[in-house]
Design a protein around this motif. Structure first.
Motif, PDB file in Angstrom:
ATOM      1  N   ARG A  82      -2.219   3.519   3.840  1.00 24.16           N
ATOM      2  CA  ARG A  82      -1.023   3.313   3.024  1.00 24.16           C
ATOM      3  C   ARG A  82      -0.988   1.977   2.272  1.00 24.16           C
ATOM      4  NH1 ARG A  82       3.657   4.603   7.097  1.00 24.16           N
ATOM      5  NH2 ARG A  82       2.110   3.701   8.516  1.00 24.16           N
ATOM      6  N   PRO A  83      -1.484   0.862   2.815  1.00 17.64           N
ATOM      7  CA  PRO A  83      -1.503  -0.351   1.991  1.00 17.64           C
ATOM      8  C   PRO A  83      -2.274  -0.166   0.688  1.00 17.64           C
ATOM      9  CG  PRO A  83      -1.806  -0.942   4.280  1.00 17.64           C
ATOM     10  CD  PRO A  83      -1.878   0.570   4.208  1.00 17.64           C
ATOM     11  N   ASN A  86      -0.113   2.158  -1.560  1.00 19.49           N
ATOM     12  CA  ASN A  86       1.024   1.424  -2.100  1.00 19.49           C
ATOM     13  C   ASN A  86       0.607   0.496  -3.230  1.00 19.49           C
ATOM     14  OD1 ASN A  86       2.732   2.638  -0.260  1.00 19.49           O
ATOM     15  ND2 ASN A  86       2.627   0.969   1.221  1.00 19.49           N
ATOM     16  N   ASP A  87      -0.531  -0.178  -3.058  1.00 20.49           N
ATOM     17  CA  ASP A  87      -1.033  -1.069  -4.110  1.00 20.49           C
ATOM     18  C   ASP A  87      -1.390  -0.277  -5.357  1.00 20.49           C
ATOM     19  OD1 ASP A  87      -2.185  -3.887  -4.794  1.00 20.49           O
ATOM     20  OD2 ASP A  87      -3.833  -2.503  -5.240  1.00 20.49           O
ATOM     21  N   ARG A  90       1.787   0.743  -7.128  1.00 18.82           N
ATOM     22  CA  ARG A  90       2.431  -0.429  -7.709  1.00 18.82           C
ATOM     23  C   ARG A  90       1.738  -0.851  -9.002  1.00 18.82           C
ATOM     24  NH1 ARG A  90       3.178  -2.733  -2.770  1.00 18.82           N
ATOM     25  NH2 ARG A  90       1.098  -3.627  -2.915  1.00 18.82           N
ATOM     26  N   ASN A  95       3.297   7.500  -8.310  1.00 22.62           N
ATOM     27  CA  ASN A  95       4.136   7.720  -7.126  1.00 22.62           C
ATOM     28  C   ASN A  95       3.509   8.732  -6.165  1.00 22.62           C
ATOM     29  OD1 ASN A  95       4.469   9.892  -8.813  1.00 22.62           O
ATOM     30  ND2 ASN A  95       6.706   9.949  -8.691  1.00 22.62           N
ATOM     31  N   SER A 158       4.120  -4.109   8.039  1.00 20.47           N
ATOM     32  CA  SER A 158       4.349  -2.778   7.489  1.00 20.47           C
ATOM     33  C   SER A 158       3.344  -2.531   6.377  1.00 20.47           C
ATOM     34  CB  SER A 158       5.775  -2.646   6.951  1.00 20.47           C
ATOM     35  OG  SER A 158       5.875  -3.224   5.670  1.00 20.47           O
ATOM     36  N   GLU A 160       3.878  -1.987   3.416  1.00 14.45           N
ATOM     37  CA  GLU A 160       4.362  -2.535   2.158  1.00 14.45           C
ATOM     38  C   GLU A 160       4.084  -4.030   2.027  1.00 14.45           C
ATOM     39  OE1 GLU A 160       6.278  -0.328   4.012  1.00 14.45           O
ATOM     40  OE2 GLU A 160       5.633   1.260   2.629  1.00 14.45           O
ATOM     41  N   ASP A 161       3.681  -4.681   3.101  1.00 16.24           N
ATOM     42  CA  ASP A 161       3.434  -6.119   3.048  1.00 16.24           C
ATOM     43  C   ASP A 161       2.269  -6.440   2.119  1.00 16.24           C
ATOM     44  OD1 ASP A 161       5.448  -6.571   4.820  1.00 16.24           O
ATOM     45  OD2 ASP A 161       4.159  -6.997   6.542  1.00 16.24           O
TER      46      ASP A 161
END
Length: 270
Positions: A82-83, A86-87, A90, A95, A158, A160-161
């Protein structure tokens, strides 16, 4: 349990999975070769019993499986945590969504020249992945080894970090020359550097002995931050074919396959 028995077991439990999708429904899914592609090949006959024709496309890089999912050349992919997802979302304004975690791979410090990190000399070359997420994870690994010091948190709380970059290095006492290379070629570059931070899938693909690693970061943090996920577009997340594949990936048969096939080199995340 033998592989033949595992496959037979997988086919037997397929009857317990979700209801049959439309006959012959195809799901084109992208993956890196090992272990993702192998795990998908294992579940292919299982989901076929449920009416899903799994068309597995293998990629050697970390960008095209997401790019082709966005452009609808793929219906799903399975190769990332997920990191990284998410990157990607972003940076590109996409999405894509994660569905289920499947397995966790180690992230390792590896060397063909050293037997201990204390042997690193001043100015030694150290290689990390060149993408922001795996590169950041590589820097965190170097910090765990006591080779550098970074500003900010030592661990992610998390997915999202944000991960660190080389600009976040506040101390490099050995004056290490940290070079960034594509993750896929790092195993082939080991002879050119003193130490490298490697993704577990490329360690497996290159058939490097995992027990020869100088350090193994197992990624088992209880939060599945580093678990590899099945991913799709948001409009497809509730499709029956996606749900059938998701349940097959999280089945007892797949758990037993991961344990038997990889013998502790990777771990089930479910």
């Amino acid at each position: 349990m033998s592989f033949i028995k595992l496959i037979a077991y997988g086919l037997a439990v397929s009857g317990l999975l979700l209801g049959t999708a439309q006959a012959g429904e195809k799901l084109v899914i992208g993956a890196t070769p090992v272990p993702h592609g192998e795990i998908l090949e294992f579940i292919k006959p299982i989901v076929a019993k449920q009416g899903v024709d799994l068309d597995i496309r293998i990629f050697s890089d970390y960008i095209q499986p997401n790019a082709q999912l966005v452009s609808k050349q793929l219906g799903a992919n399975y190769y990332q945590y997920r990191p990284f997802l998410n990157d990607y979302n972003r940076e590109r304004g996409t999405n894509l969504v994660s569905i289920v975690p499947v397995h966790i791979e180690p992230f390792v410090a590896y060397s063909q020249k050293l037997t201990d990190v204390t042997q690193l000399e001043d100015g030694a070359k150290v290689a990390i992945p060149n993408d922001p997420v795996n590169g950041g994870r590589g820097l965190l690994l170097l910090q765990k080894l006591g080779l550098i010091k970074l500003k900010g948190k030592a661990e992610l709380d998390s997915p999202e970090d944000p991960l660190p970059t080389q600009k976040d290095i506040v101390d490099n006492p050995r004056h290490l020359k940290i070079i960034e290379l594509e993750s896929a070629i790092l195993p082939r570059a080991l002879s050119q550097v003193e130490l490298a931070a490697l993704n577990g899938n490329y360690v497996l693909e290159a058939k490097l002995p995992l027990d020869k690693s100088l350090y193994i970061e197992k990624g088992q943090d209880g939060k599945n931050i580093w678990a590899e996920y099945l991913v799709t577009r948001p409009e497809n997340k509730d499709d029956k074919a996606i749900r059938i594949v998701a349940e097959a990936l999280n089945s007892d048969a797949t758990r037993e396959f991961i344990k038997a096939r990889y013998k502790g080199a990777i771990y089930p995340a479910f």
